[in-house]
Write an enzyme that holds these catalytic residues in place. Structure first.
Site, PDB file in Angstrom:
ATOM      1  N   GLY A  19      61.324  37.620  25.387  1.00 39.76           N
ATOM      2  CA  GLY A  19      61.049  36.957  26.669  1.00 39.76           C
ATOM      3  C   GLY A  19      62.276  36.249  27.200  1.00 39.76           C
ATOM      4  CB  SER A  68      63.661  38.438  31.631  1.00 44.87           C
ATOM      5  OG  SER A  68      62.315  38.002  31.675  1.00 44.87           O
ATOM      6  NE  ARG A  69      59.017  34.037  33.955  1.00 45.61           N
ATOM      7  CZ  ARG A  69      57.906  34.220  34.661  1.00 45.61           C
ATOM      8  NH1 ARG A  69      57.909  35.091  35.656  1.00 45.61           N
ATOM      9  NH2 ARG A  69      56.802  33.535  34.411  1.00 45.61           N
ATOM     10  CB  VAL A 104      56.533  40.880  21.524  1.00 45.52           C
ATOM     11  CG1 VAL A 104      58.007  40.901  21.881  1.00 45.52           C
ATOM     12  CG2 VAL A 104      55.773  39.838  22.316  1.00 45.52           C
ATOM     13  CG  ASN A 141      61.239  32.167  24.973  1.00 45.49           C
ATOM     14  OD1 ASN A 141      61.103  30.963  25.181  1.00 45.49           O
ATOM     15  ND2 ASN A 141      61.228  33.072  25.955  1.00 45.49           N
ATOM     16  CB  SER A 166      53.147  24.401  23.232  1.00 46.36           C
ATOM     17  OG  SER A 166      52.692  23.473  24.205  1.00 46.36           O
ATOM     18  CE1 TYR A 218      51.309  28.907  26.134  1.00 40.45           C
ATOM     19  CE2 TYR A 218      50.861  26.554  25.909  1.00 40.45           C
ATOM     20  CZ  TYR A 218      51.754  27.596  26.056  1.00 40.45           C
ATOM     21  OH  TYR A 218      53.106  27.334  26.109  1.00 40.45           O
ATOM     22  CB  ALA A 245      43.876  28.726  19.640  1.00 39.68           C
ATOM     23  CE  LYS A 263      53.196  29.159  23.002  1.00 43.64           C
ATOM     24  NZ  LYS A 263      54.408  29.959  22.735  1.00 43.64           N
ATOM     25  CB  ILE A 267      59.961  23.064  29.889  1.00 42.26           C
ATOM     26  CG1 ILE A 267      59.858  22.485  28.462  1.00 42.26           C
ATOM     27  CG2 ILE A 267      61.410  23.438  30.225  1.00 42.26           C
ATOM     28  CD1 ILE A 267      60.609  21.212  28.172  1.00 42.26           C
TER      29      ILE A 267
HETATM   30  P1  NAD Z   1      58.065  32.073  31.419  1.00 45.18           P
HETATM   31  O1  NAD Z   1      56.716  32.524  31.866  1.00 45.18           O
HETATM   32  O2  NAD Z   1      59.015  31.586  32.458  1.00 45.18           O
HETATM   33  O3  NAD Z   1      58.782  33.235  30.575  1.00 45.18           O
HETATM   34  C1  NAD Z   1      58.078  33.969  29.634  1.00 45.18           C
HETATM   35  C2  NAD Z   1      58.904  35.155  29.183  1.00 45.18           C
HETATM   36  O4  NAD Z   1      58.116  35.922  28.249  1.00 45.18           O
HETATM   37  C3  NAD Z   1      59.286  36.123  30.298  1.00 45.18           C
HETATM   38  O5  NAD Z   1      60.608  36.557  30.074  1.00 45.18           O
HETATM   39  C4  NAD Z   1      58.325  37.290  30.122  1.00 45.18           C
HETATM   40  O6  NAD Z   1      58.857  38.536  30.572  1.00 45.18           O
HETATM   41  C5  NAD Z   1      58.166  37.296  28.613  1.00 45.18           C
HETATM   42  N1  NAD Z   1      56.950  37.971  28.152  1.00 45.18           N
HETATM   43  C6  NAD Z   1      55.667  37.714  28.511  1.00 45.18           C
HETATM   44  N2  NAD Z   1      54.837  38.563  27.884  1.00 45.18           N
HETATM   45  C7  NAD Z   1      55.612  39.359  27.109  1.00 45.18           C
HETATM   46  C8  NAD Z   1      55.338  40.420  26.211  1.00 45.18           C
HETATM   47  N3  NAD Z   1      54.086  40.843  26.000  1.00 45.18           N
HETATM   48  N4  NAD Z   1      56.371  41.031  25.568  1.00 45.18           N
HETATM   49  C9  NAD Z   1      57.656  40.621  25.778  1.00 45.18           C
HETATM   50  N5  NAD Z   1      57.965  39.609  26.614  1.00 45.18           N
HETATM   51  C10 NAD Z   1      56.956  38.995  27.270  1.00 45.18           C
HETATM   52  O7  NAD Z   1      57.789  30.957  30.302  1.00 45.18           O
HETATM   53  P2  NAD Z   1      58.661  29.698  29.812  1.00 45.18           P
HETATM   54  O8  NAD Z   1      58.154  28.493  30.480  1.00 45.18           O
HETATM   55  O9  NAD Z   1      60.123  30.009  29.865  1.00 45.18           O
HETATM   56  O10 NAD Z   1      58.180  29.609  28.278  1.00 45.18           O
HETATM   57  C11 NAD Z   1      58.879  30.215  27.213  1.00 45.18           C
HETATM   58  C12 NAD Z   1      58.159  29.910  25.916  1.00 45.18           C
HETATM   59  O11 NAD Z   1      58.053  28.489  25.751  1.00 45.18           O
HETATM   60  C13 NAD Z   1      56.725  30.433  25.873  1.00 45.18           C
HETATM   61  O12 NAD Z   1      56.402  30.847  24.564  1.00 45.18           O
HETATM   62  C14 NAD Z   1      55.908  29.215  26.259  1.00 45.18           C
HETATM   63  O13 NAD Z   1      54.601  29.308  25.773  1.00 45.18           O
HETATM   64  C15 NAD Z   1      56.701  28.105  25.600  1.00 45.18           C
HETATM   65  N6  NAD Z   1      56.478  26.799  26.182  1.00 45.18           N
HETATM   66  C16 NAD Z   1      56.763  26.538  27.478  1.00 45.18           C
HETATM   67  C17 NAD Z   1      56.515  25.271  27.994  1.00 45.18           C
HETATM   68  C18 NAD Z   1      56.803  24.902  29.421  1.00 45.18           C
HETATM   69  O14 NAD Z   1      56.497  23.777  29.807  1.00 45.18           O
HETATM   70  N7  NAD Z   1      57.396  25.777  30.229  1.00 45.18           N
HETATM   71  C19 NAD Z   1      55.959  24.276  27.171  1.00 45.18           C
HETATM   72  C20 NAD Z   1      55.678  24.580  25.848  1.00 45.18           C
HETATM   73  C21 NAD Z   1      55.949  25.844  25.350  1.00 45.18           C
END
Ligand code: NAD
Length: 246
Positions: free
Chosen positions: A11, A13-14, A63, A89, A141, A154, A156, A158, A187
């Site tokens: 993940g 890409s962003r 994944v 990630n 998380s 979600y 569960a 994490k 975040i």
């Molecule tokens: P985001 O939605 O911006 O990015 C998620 C990334 O995962 C993307 O690149 C997407 O293409 C990829 N992805 C989704 N499904 C996929 C799959 N089946 N196979 C491969 N890639 C896949 O999310 P984010 O905010 O950057 O979060 C990143 C990680 O951090 C996640 O695991 C999220 O649960 C965790 N997280 C985020 C926050 C927050 O506040 N943003 C808080 C706690 C945990």
């Protein structure tokens, strides 16, 4: 082939994954950016890394698929000769209150967030055991520790990541492989952008440091956990949350 270490960021890409990919590339890793579906955003991250003098490669697969993960990871290891760092990630949300939550939404979130991490660790660890070295960081998380109404699936997934992290850490420690989890708080990424201003304001009130985190805050913690400085740390959950989970 250069003697660069290889890091796979799922993940990447962003959001947080992108920040981790940029950070690890800046620290000299050859970064493999995984994403699912369209690769346009991942290609942009690759270009950004290359502009800064780094090395990056894009590999798209879902994944949650065990078979696709096996194929992709065997190809990555064959192409680059080693796998030194794995960052799990990739993650999704399908929020909803318990009484309205659809079975498909529960299953999909568990499949991507938890089984996805199992799949990659399954194939990365085989190579890392041979190398007698490796670093794995899984994104959990704060909701894994505190729960969150509307995020039963979600939270569960994490919380499962924490159990998986600790068990893998115990199994792999004797071969010099560390496995840790990072638990971000709130975040600013596209994942949280969709939340209402009311929810964002309510969340901000629960953050002792008084602001939402940035993807770079999380990337810094991940980069430290994979560094030599953190060689004696395994099976831990590091909260990057402005104090939210205290
Ligand atoms: P985001 O939605 O911006 O990015 C998620 C990334 O995962 C993307 O690149 C997407 O293409 C990829 N992805 C989704 N499904 C996929 C799959 N089946 N196979 C491969 N890639 C896949 O999310 P984010 O905010 O950057 O979060 C990143 C990680 O951090 C996640 O695991 C999220 O649960 C965790 N997280 C985020 C926050 C927050 O506040 N943003 C808080 C706690 C945990």
């Amino acid at each position: 082939m250069s003697d660069k270490k290889t890091a796979l960021v799922t993940g990447g890409s962003r959001g947080i994954g992108r920040a981790i990919a940029l950070k690890l590339a800046a620290e000299g890793y050859r970064v493999v950016i995984n994403c699912s579906g369209n690769t346009e955003r991942a290609e942009q991250v690759k270009v950004e890394i290359e502009k800064n003098g780094g090395e990056a490669h894009v590999r798209a697969w879902d994944v949650s698929s065990y078979a696709d993960t096996e194929t992709a990871m065997k190809e990555i290891i064959k192409s680059f000769g080693s796998l030194d760092v794995l960052i799990n990630n990739a993650g999704i949300t399908r929020d909803g209150l318990l009484m309205q939550m659809k079975e498909a939404d529960f299953d999909r979130v568990l499949d991507v967030n938890l089984k996805g991490a199992f799949n990659t660790i399954r194939f990365a660890s085989r190579q890392m055991l041979k190398q007698r070295a490796g670093r794995i960081v899984n994104l959990s998380s704060v909701v894994a520790l505190r729960g969150n109404a509307g995020q039963l699936n979600y939270s569960a997934s994490k919380a499962g990541i924490i159990g998986l992290t600790k068990s893998a850490a115990k199994e792999l420690a004797s071969r010099g492989i560390t496995v840790n989890a990072v638990a971000p708080g709130f975040i600013e990424t596209e994942m949280t952008e969709v939340l209402s201003d009311e929810v964002k304001e309510e969340s901000r009130k629960n953050i002792p440091l008084g602001r939402m985190g940035q993807a770079e805050d999380v990337a810094a913690a991940v980069a430290w956990l994979v560094s030599d400085s953190a060689a004696y740390i395994t099976g831990q959950v590091l909260c990057v949350d402005g104090g939210m989970a205290m």
